[in-house]
Each structure stands twice: as C-alpha cells, then as structure tokens.
Design a protein around this motif. Structure first.
Motif: not given
Length: 367
Positions: A276-295
């Motif tokens: 298996s390929l393994e990978f990692s990353f981090s996501i942050a919402n820097e907006n002042a409001t909530e945000q829908k995020v499709r990864l």
C-alpha cells in the motif's frame, strides 16, 4: 478463493432449470437437454459464452413460433418461483438473451416479454438492441415503463436507456442527444425505490460525461425537492465533481479559499506491487465562518506507453468549523486485479480540495 463466475452454470444449476422446464414445456426431454448443454467445449467457455450457449440450447427445445416460445418462458419463470428459485440470479441472464437473440424482429411480443422477464432477472442489456433498432418507439415504451407498478420495470426504463451502460453496447444517438430519455428520469426523480433512484443517478452521470450543462440544469431544477432527489443529483454529479467542474462546485458551495493544506507527505516513497501507498496531510479552515470541504486525492498511474492516467478518489465531504484543523492519514492498495494492470516506475499523487488540485508529489512503484 471465490469460484469463477462461469461456474454459476453448474450441473446443479442445469438440474434445477431442467426440473422447471419439465413442468413448463410439453414433452421436454431432460436427459437430452443436459447432454446438449455439456458438450466437450463447455468447460472452456467463459461466463458470457455459457450464457449464450444456454440460450441457444434452450431454443432447440422451444417451438419455432416465437410468441409460443415466450409463453413457455413465462411459464418456466413461474415454475422457478414455485420451486423457490431466487430472483435476480445472474445465471438466468440467458432468458433476456433469448429475447434479444430470437425476438429482435418482433417488437410487440418482445417488449412484453422484456417487461415480464425483467421482474425475474434484469433485462438492461437485452433491451439495448431494441433501442438501436426501434429508437423512438422503444424510448416511448420505456417512458411508459417508468410509470409501471413494479420497481424492476421502472428501473429497466432508466438503466436500460443509459447512454453509457457499462459492459453493454453503446447507444450513439443517446450519447449525442440524451433529450429523449430526460422525461424518463423526470418521472423517476422521486421514486420510492433506492434501486431505481441509483439507476437514475447513474444515467445522469453518463449524460454528464458528454453534456455537463444538461446535468447542471437538472441539478438546479431538482435541488430542494427532497432528500431522495438531492441524493440523486449528488451521485449523478460525481464525475463533474471529480473533474473539478466550476459550475457544479459552485452549486454545492465548494470553494477552496481559506482552506490550507500543510504537511503533505508520502510515507512510503517506494511501494511494492501487492502493498500500500501511505500518505498524510493536514487541513485547516482559516475562514471566519464554517466551510464545506470536499477532500479527494488523485493518483497518476503510469501507463505502458510511459504516459500517466489520472484517477480521483474521494476521502470525505463535511463541514469544517472556523479554525478547525485535521490531520489525515490514508492508504491506497496496489493489489493486482483483473481490471487494472500496474506498470513499474514513477507515479504521482496529489491532494484535491473542493475541486482544486493542490500539491503533487512522487512515489516509485516497484516489485
């Protein structure tokens, strides 16, 4: 290890089938039928070949008069049900094949047969030659089927008319102009059966590959009609979403502004076939409001000619509160399967946020 699908056509299967045929077909010779099935070449035949072989053998035991043959097939299905044979068995695909093979020039009797048989085993493949031969006449019949009391007949209306039904013959005029099947989908957009609704979504996804604006318009028109219809639209838009189509991203409120990708790492820079390929990353919402995020992530698989082919995989889609941060670790197996052949060498991996491709990194596929 699971048995090959062709083994559905087993001695036990033909014994059960023969027991039904003995009841439904006058003077049916079970021994002669079994002998006709198990010819020396039978063992080497694959699933589809065995299916068509069964259809041809069956033809030899039915009347030359096609309408009479169809009536006996109906009686056989009734007898199979009496014997407790479950519906939708893949092995019984030879029944629709019989209609396709021997009834293509008899529209009236064949469409009636398709309507009956599909309630026992799906006729989505067998109906395709009739669409090609009779076009508008067949589409009109399928529009009527979309209002049928049986969900299996309604599903045949949508699934059978898909422009790009997998493993089936193409319907060029529907790829070019799908407008004639849109009323079918309209009739089924709030269908109570998930089996039907998923078929509608798949048809929309087919249409989106050639006519994205048609699906975008339907998404706007159907939006908010109910949870069932919203789910159809979303599933039917999956190819457009994976392509990062701007209009559909906007429709679903997917904007990558203020969504930060950090610490993207490939944890296995060398991947052996079977691992298996393994990978990692981090996501942050820097907006002042909530945000829908499709990864999503994309793998650029190396082809035999050295070029790459891109395949997108969905990770998640959810609401991120303001200042929310998440670390994600994923695996992608490189196990050999019949539908994909791997080629050694450099491959690429990218992270996609709300349709926007971000960082791309490399890994090596080895043995």
């Amino acid at each position: 290890m699971a048995s090959p699908l062709k083994d559905l056509y087993s001695t036990a299967f033909y014994d059960r089938l023969s027991n039904a045929l003995v009841v439904s077909i006058p003077k049916f010779d079970k021994g002669k039928f079994i002998k006709a099935v198990f010819i020396p070449e039978f063992e080497s035949k694959e699933l589809k070949e065995r299916m068509k072989h069964t259809s041809r053998v069956m033809h030899g035991f039915l009347p030359e008069n096609y309408p009479q043959s169809i009536e006996l097939i109906k009686k056989t299905i009734t007898q199979l049900r009496i014997q407790g044979i479950g519906e939708d068995g893949l092995a019984y695909m030879f029944l629709p094949d019989y209609i396709e093979t021997y009834g293509i020039n008899d529209f009236e009797n064949s469409v009636e047969a398709l309507e009956f048989v599909t309630q026992f085993v799906s006729c989505e493949f067998a109906v395709r030659p009739f669409i090609l031969k009779y076009e508008n006449q067949m589409i009109l019949k399928m529009l009527q089927w979309s209002l049928h009391e049986s969900h299996k007949v309604r599903r045949l209306a949508s699934e059978g008319s898909r422009p790009r039904l997998p493993w089936a013959m193409g319907i060029p005029f529907l790829k070019k102009d799908p407008s004639s099947i849109l009323p079918i989908l309209e009739n089924l957009k709030t269908d109570p059966s998930e089996y039907v609704r998923r078929s509608v979504a798949n048809s929309l996804n087919d249409i989106a590959k050639d006519h994205p604006q048609v699906v975008l318009n339907m998404a706007k028109n159907w939006s908010g009609l109910g949870s069932y219809t919203d789910a159809i639209i979303k599933h039917g838009s999956r190819t457009l979403l994976k392509q990062g189509h701007a209009a559909i991203l906007k429709h679903y409120g997917l904007d990558d502004k203020g969504i930060l990708l950090t610490d993207f790492k490939i944890l296995t820079p060398e991947v052996k076939i079977g691992e298996s390929l393994e990978f990692s990353f981090s996501i942050a919402n820097e907006n002042a409001t909530e945000q829908k995020v499709r990864l999503e992530y994309a793998i650029y698989y190396k082809k035999q000619n050295g070029q790459n082919t891109k395949k997108v995989y969905k990770i998640s889609e959810r609401i991120y509160p303001p200042d929310a941060a998440v670390n994600i670790i994923r695996k992608q197996k490189f196990v050999l399967i019949t539908t994909r052949k791997f080629h050694l060498g450099d491959h690429q991996l990218s992270i996609i946020i709300n349709g926007a491709e971000k960082e791309i990194s490399h890994f090596e596929l080895t043995t």
